[in-house]
Design an enzyme around this catalytic site. Sequence first.
Site, mmCIF file in Angstrom:
data_model
loop_
_atom_site.group_PDB
_atom_site.id
_atom_site.type_symbol
_atom_site.label_atom_id
_atom_site.label_comp_id
_atom_site.label_asym_id
_atom_site.label_seq_id
_atom_site.Cartn_x
_atom_site.Cartn_y
_atom_site.Cartn_z
ATOM 1 N N SER A 136 0.858 -1.179 0.000
ATOM 2 C CA SER A 136 0.000 0.000 0.000
ATOM 3 C C SER A 136 0.899 1.236 0.000
ATOM 4 O O SER A 136 1.735 1.384 0.892
ATOM 5 C CB SER A 136 -0.887 -0.040 1.256
ATOM 6 N N LYS A 162 -0.859 -0.799 -4.543
ATOM 7 C CA LYS A 162 -2.110 -0.101 -4.214
ATOM 8 C C LYS A 162 -1.755 1.352 -3.919
ATOM 9 O O LYS A 162 -0.918 1.625 -3.062
ATOM 10 C CB LYS A 162 -2.746 -0.775 -3.010
ATOM 11 N N LEU A 163 -2.390 2.256 -4.644
ATOM 12 C CA LEU A 163 -2.152 3.682 -4.414
ATOM 13 C C LEU A 163 -3.278 4.251 -3.567
ATOM 14 O O LEU A 163 -4.460 4.077 -3.885
ATOM 15 C CB LEU A 163 -2.098 4.450 -5.737
ATOM 16 N N LYS A 164 -2.909 4.952 -2.524
ATOM 17 C CA LYS A 164 -3.908 5.690 -1.759
ATOM 18 C C LYS A 164 -4.307 6.906 -2.584
ATOM 19 O O LYS A 164 -3.429 7.589 -3.156
ATOM 20 C CB LYS A 164 -3.308 6.129 -0.420
ATOM 21 N N ASP A 190 -7.125 2.980 -3.335
ATOM 22 C CA ASP A 190 -7.906 2.953 -2.084
ATOM 23 C C ASP A 190 -8.202 4.385 -1.653
ATOM 24 O O ASP A 190 -7.288 5.176 -1.416
ATOM 25 C CB ASP A 190 -7.106 2.235 -0.988
ATOM 26 N N ASN A 192 -10.390 5.195 0.998
ATOM 27 C CA ASN A 192 -10.772 5.345 2.415
ATOM 28 C C ASN A 192 -11.907 6.350 2.605
ATOM 29 O O ASN A 192 -11.817 7.257 3.430
ATOM 30 C CB ASN A 192 -9.570 5.736 3.284
ATOM 31 N N GLU A 215 -11.025 0.655 -3.938
ATOM 32 C CA GLU A 215 -11.389 0.268 -2.573
ATOM 33 C C GLU A 215 -12.091 1.423 -1.864
ATOM 34 O O GLU A 215 -11.587 2.548 -1.846
ATOM 35 C CB GLU A 215 -10.089 -0.115 -1.849
ATOM 36 N N ASP A 240 -13.964 -2.138 2.000
ATOM 37 C CA ASP A 240 -13.111 -2.323 3.174
ATOM 38 C C ASP A 240 -13.939 -1.897 4.393
ATOM 39 O O ASP A 240 -14.622 -2.730 5.018
ATOM 40 C CB ASP A 240 -11.823 -1.490 2.992
ATOM 41 N N LYS A 264 -10.262 -7.556 6.774
ATOM 42 C CA LYS A 264 -9.336 -7.169 7.845
ATOM 43 C C LYS A 264 -9.890 -7.752 9.127
ATOM 44 O O LYS A 264 -10.944 -7.331 9.602
ATOM 45 C CB LYS A 264 -9.300 -5.651 8.012
ATOM 46 N N GLY A 292 -4.720 -4.736 5.872
ATOM 47 C CA GLY A 292 -3.872 -4.592 7.060
ATOM 48 C C GLY A 292 -4.112 -3.264 7.745
ATOM 49 O O GLY A 292 -4.810 -2.389 7.215
#
Length: 370
Positions: A136, A162-164, A190, A192, A215, A240, A264, A292
């Site tokens: 990540s 995985k790029l935030k 992702d 969030n 995500e 997620d 998770k 994670g």
Amino acid sequence: MKLEAVELLRLNVPLKGAFRTSFSSINTHQVLWVHAITDVGEGWAECGANERPDYSSEFHHGAATVLKEFLLPDVFALGDDLNAEAVAPTLHWAKGHRMAKAAIETAVLDAQLRAAGVSLASYLGATKARVPAGVSVGIMNSFDELLTHVEGYLAEGYLRIKLKIEPGWDYEPVRLVRETFGDDLLLQVDANTAYTRDDFDLLKRLDDFNLLLIEQPIEEEDILGHAKLAAYIETPICLDESIVSADIARDAIELGAAEIINIKPSRVGGYIESRKIHDVSVANNIPVWCGGMLETGIGRAANLALAAMPGFTLPGDTSASSRYFEVDTTEPFVLRDGHIDVPTGPGIGVDPIREIVDSYTVSQEWVRAL
Ligand code: OSB
Ligand code: MG
């Protein structure tokens, strides 16, 4: 078995570099550990809660408080009737607090399995001896910095990136990484929860890059919104934050909101609930992968056991210890050929290295039955 005492440890573990997401930027990972002392031996678990309630509603001090005031007393009260499978039903009356519940269940499970000489991987029904590793990658200050980091991870052998992302750091960084490293790179993003239902056109533009998945683009509670987005864009939606139980997973799948699921264990209340989510996903042909929470060795070991189950068909965020830590709290997990070995010893299969743990410990307290 019987729970005799619990040690709650708070660790401040320095990160190699800042880790920035759409919700925070941290240089130190603050960790809560649950160390269970039972009549058959001891067990260890790392609580997934962050210092602040920024990823989910749970946070460090809240988790410690709910454990001390409500959860641990009920587990002590089980007396000789304790086993790991009894923990979740016993604590079911308490709403939420899944990360705190996961921590005590996992510590008890570790003790139980160590005493039985069974690895967590075999308890869960794992079928792999090693698991493919993804990484990540946080939000950076510049595109140069981003490309340097991605290049470094690929040189180490990570099998997917995985790029935030967040508003203002999405289309361009993803385009650059795709163009620089080519069409074969396994690439996902992702958010969030950083976007809203008003951003669907912007998110649709990411269809240009053949991403494995996006995500958690919008709010945790907005499962229907994710279903609408899934129908609107090509990129598969992976949930997620929204997936807090096997029942929610079943509903999200039925609604078409979860085309892929990030499991998770901390978020869903532990490894036993994680196995249920795995099973409901497999039954519905939904791929899963293991997420994670920047776990140190204790938590990483347990996540690797889960990631070795057959339905985990995509590389997880189960990266090597060196992704985040100069010095891990256990023997470090290392990357070999893009994979990490699943621990084979009893329980979680690793032990804390006391001197290192002591050097990170900022507070410690014992909780006993009244
Ligand atoms: O959303 O997956 C997430 C880290 C902290 C909180 C939430 C997330 C993450 C990560 C990194 O993406 C996962 C890891 O490497 O442990
Ligand atoms: Mg995520």
